[in-house]
Design a protein around this motif. Sequence first.
Motif, PDB file in Angstrom:
ATOM      1  N   PRO A 203       0.846  -1.191   0.000  1.00 40.42           N
ATOM      2  CA  PRO A 203       0.000   0.000   0.000  1.00 40.42           C
ATOM      3  C   PRO A 203       0.888   1.249   0.000  1.00 40.42           C
ATOM      4  O   PRO A 203       2.031   1.190   0.453  1.00 40.42           O
ATOM      5  CB  PRO A 203      -0.756  -0.101   1.328  1.00 40.42           C
ATOM      6  N   ASP A 204       0.357   2.343  -0.499  1.00 42.74           N
ATOM      7  CA  ASP A 204       1.128   3.586  -0.630  1.00 42.74           C
ATOM      8  C   ASP A 204       1.823   4.019   0.655  1.00 42.74           C
ATOM      9  O   ASP A 204       2.945   4.499   0.625  1.00 42.74           O
ATOM     10  CB  ASP A 204       0.193   4.720  -1.085  1.00 42.74           C
ATOM     11  N   TRP A 205       1.142   3.829   1.773  1.00 43.51           N
ATOM     12  CA  TRP A 205       1.704   4.302   3.046  1.00 43.51           C
ATOM     13  C   TRP A 205       2.820   3.379   3.541  1.00 43.51           C
ATOM     14  O   TRP A 205       3.476   3.658   4.524  1.00 43.51           O
ATOM     15  CB  TRP A 205       0.604   4.437   4.118  1.00 43.51           C
ATOM     16  N   ASP A 206       3.020   2.281   2.847  1.00 44.19           N
ATOM     17  CA  ASP A 206       4.026   1.316   3.269  1.00 44.19           C
ATOM     18  C   ASP A 206       5.160   1.197   2.257  1.00 44.19           C
ATOM     19  O   ASP A 206       6.014   0.334   2.382  1.00 44.19           O
ATOM     20  CB  ASP A 206       3.356  -0.050   3.418  1.00 44.19           C
ATOM     21  N   LYS A 207       5.140   2.060   1.239  1.00 46.04           N
ATOM     22  CA  LYS A 207       6.174   1.940   0.217  1.00 46.04           C
ATOM     23  C   LYS A 207       7.502   2.501   0.727  1.00 46.04           C
ATOM     24  O   LYS A 207       7.544   3.166   1.753  1.00 46.04           O
ATOM     25  CB  LYS A 207       5.731   2.628  -1.073  1.00 46.04           C
TER      26      LYS A 207
END
Length: 479
Positions: A203-207
């Motif tokens: 997910p974007d927040w985990d990239k």
Amino acid sequence: MADESTVTALPAKENFSEWYNDVLWRAEIMDVRYPVKGLYVWYPHGFSLRRSTYAILRELMDREHEETLFPLLIPEDQFMKEAEHIKGFEEEVYWVTHGGLTPLDVKLALRPTSETAIYPMYALWVRSHADLPLKLYQIVNTFRYETKHTRPLIRLREITSFKEAHTVHATWEEAKEQVETAISLYSEFYDRICVPIIFSKRPDWDKFPGADYTMAADAIMPDGRTLQVGTCHHLGDNFSKTFDLSYEDENGERKLAHQTCYGISERCIAAMISIHGDDKGLVLPPEVAPVQVVIVPIIMKKNAETVIAAAKELEKEIKAAGLRVKIDARELRPGAKYYHWEMRGVPLRIEIGQRDIDGGTVMAVDRYGVKTAVKRAEAVAGIKSLLEAFKAEMKARAMTKAVSQINTASTIEEAKAAVEKGVAVVQWCGYKECADAIEQGLDVSVLGSEVRSEHIADKEGRCIICGKPAKPAIVARTY
Ligand code: P5A
Ligand code: ZN
């Protein structure tokens, strides 16, 4: 070093955490007694396993990358340039502040990863489109001040075996292609060491800090938690903007380059050990096992010389065939020797005694305990094919286990049951609110979507939280 004879037995693998900590020293992989938290020592046997594992990684990388070596220290101003990147790493950086007693004018970071060491040099090296693509990798130590529970090979403060590749391309699409290449190289690597993995898009927040997107590989550990064992990042032109990494195209125009980076650490060895080991110790894939074949002469007092001579003759032949072989002629009971080599994961044991010599055979016993009588005259060919078969069996067992650990869930209750065993496959709309709801309800992470696995169908459905159109995502408790 580790003397297993003086102490109690290895804990059952069912108690995975205890088993893992114990097997590392009993099999002489890592010594955890070094007096700095998160730093561990490779025993020679572990280091040999590392060497053969990383030889595979090097072989794969060398197909289309060149190996390089950059400095460990990064000046503060250079390290601080890329805003997202620094935000992601600032709490994990070790700083060198002094040279002897003198405070340094510019603090130096111990690299947590090498983007900010490498890209300013890339900016000097890349002039025109003819210099692209540029694909380099290095295998180095990196330092991260991890605050979560540290564990040998899994969460280190000094990562000793960080393989990082950094590539530069003319366009965003070419960089995307490179991410796909990286995914297939890593998939091949994990296949060679018999570790099933699932790639998905984080997910974007985990990239990765500074990336456009991140594709990550996860392995499922015996306790059902997943371990992220590699990542491939599309960096877009985020770093090239910061470090002025541009090239002149065919029309003489200056353009920003596009980049990727991807990395694997010694977590690959943690996954290999954890997935294949059993109550007797390690089970190692033949290709990486420090000792591939151990010969145990079965000695009676009166025939010792003949049997040892026969064992040595066989050892010579096996060695000449390019295999890593050892004779264990110590004055111990055969059972004690079996125990010793089983703990260390040796894939194949050859027993040779007077009866075998008389009958023109040797007895081969693989690490799963399967016995095969091999004609002495065809011993080398027989051993080679037994090792091949053993590798295939290792893969099959790991795959069966992994498939049993992946379960589809259409409600939160089902997901709860699934994450007890391993990975839950749920329909997720892609919105953060719904990921938060899943994570809070279950104490898990939404690992990713766009899942790459032949065992997970790419079927559209409805989000298990909000009911909107959704796609499969993988959810698990993580290391
Ligand atoms: C890719 C290579 C990077 O650092 N820069 C260069 C990119 N990505 S990463 O995801 O942060 O790290 C790559 C992989 O390294 C493993 N890893 C660790 N292993 C052991 N101990 C740690 N503290 C640790 N941190 C990261 C993970 O497998 C990760 O995917
Ligand atoms: Zn939703």
